[in-house]
Design a protein around this motif. Structure first.
Motif, PDB file in Angstrom:
ATOM      1  N   VAL A  62       0.901  -1.197  -0.051  1.00  0.00           N
ATOM      2  CA  VAL A  62       0.125   0.033  -0.003  1.00  0.00           C
ATOM      3  C   VAL A  62       0.843   1.104  -0.032  1.00  0.00           C
ATOM      4  O   VAL A  62       1.920   1.286   0.800  1.00  0.00           O
ATOM      5  CB  VAL A  62      -1.004  -0.086   1.321  1.00  0.00           C
ATOM      6  N   HIS A  63       0.640   2.001  -0.707  1.00  0.00           N
ATOM      7  CA  HIS A  63       1.165   3.485  -1.231  1.00  0.00           C
ATOM      8  C   HIS A  63       1.205   4.246   0.271  1.00  0.00           C
ATOM      9  O   HIS A  63      -0.065   4.323   0.703  1.00  0.00           O
ATOM     10  CB  HIS A  63       1.346   3.950  -2.415  1.00  0.00           C
ATOM     11  N   GLU A  64       1.976   5.278   0.341  1.00  0.00           N
ATOM     12  CA  GLU A  64       1.783   6.361   1.442  1.00  0.00           C
ATOM     13  C   GLU A  64       0.414   7.076   1.376  1.00  0.00           C
ATOM     14  O   GLU A  64      -0.270   7.335   2.294  1.00  0.00           O
ATOM     15  CB  GLU A  64       2.798   7.194   1.765  1.00  0.00           C
ATOM     16  N   ASN A  65       0.110   7.320   0.035  1.00  0.00           N
ATOM     17  CA  ASN A  65      -1.358   8.152  -0.039  1.00  0.00           C
ATOM     18  C   ASN A  65      -2.515   7.002  -0.216  1.00  0.00           C
ATOM     19  O   ASN A  65      -3.387   7.602  -0.463  1.00  0.00           O
ATOM     20  CB  ASN A  65      -1.289   8.840  -1.405  1.00  0.00           C
ATOM     21  N   GLY A  66      -2.211   5.734  -0.248  1.00  0.00           N
ATOM     22  CA  GLY A  66      -3.415   5.148  -0.486  1.00  0.00           C
ATOM     23  C   GLY A  66      -3.904   4.428  -1.599  1.00  0.00           C
ATOM     24  O   GLY A  66      -4.760   3.849  -1.558  1.00  0.00           O
ATOM     25  N   VAL A  67      -3.228   5.042  -2.558  1.00  0.00           N
ATOM     26  CA  VAL A  67      -3.529   4.770  -3.935  1.00  0.00           C
ATOM     27  C   VAL A  67      -3.373   3.226  -4.453  1.00  0.00           C
ATOM     28  O   VAL A  67      -1.936   2.750  -4.113  1.00  0.00           O
ATOM     29  CB  VAL A  67      -2.839   5.655  -4.794  1.00  0.00           C
ATOM     30  N   ARG A  68      -4.200   2.377  -4.824  1.00  0.00           N
ATOM     31  CA  ARG A  68      -3.885   1.060  -5.386  1.00  0.00           C
ATOM     32  C   ARG A  68      -4.149   1.324  -6.876  1.00  0.00           C
ATOM     33  O   ARG A  68      -4.991   2.193  -7.340  1.00  0.00           O
ATOM     34  CB  ARG A  68      -4.940   0.225  -4.777  1.00  0.00           C
TER      35      ARG A  68
END
Length: 94
Positions: A62-68
């Motif tokens: 999971v990326h730090e900004n929550g983008v999948r």
């Protein structure tokens, strides 16, 4: 939206591969500007295989900004894998 993150590559990469194959490997048996079934299956199959690997790499964490990276609300590797398998099955039955 039908995609999130890099999910738009699920459609873009196979189309780009078809166009690349048409330029680099023109089929003499078809009219200029057209493509054969072999070129179509190879382009879509290779492009979708690239997206499958890319999807597994991008959606690993999971990326730090929550983008999948999704396409039609599914992680992008699963529609790309389905498209790759369809191309392989069609090529086997051809």
């Amino acid at each position: 939206m039908i995609y999130r993150g890099a999910g738009w590559l699920t459609l873009f990469t196979p189309v780009a591969m078809i166009l690349l194959l048409m330029v680099l490997w023109p089929d003499p048996s078809v009219k200029p500007g057209n493509t054969s079934l072999t070129q179509l299956l190879m382009g879509v199959g290779i492009g979708s295989a690239i997206n499958t690997v890319l999807g597994f790499v991008l959606n690993r964490e999971v990326h730090e900004n929550g983008v999948r990276h999704h396409f039609f609300f599914l992680p992008m590797q699963w529609p790309a894998l389905a498209i790759t398998l369809v191309c392989v099955v069609i090529a086997l039955f051809k």
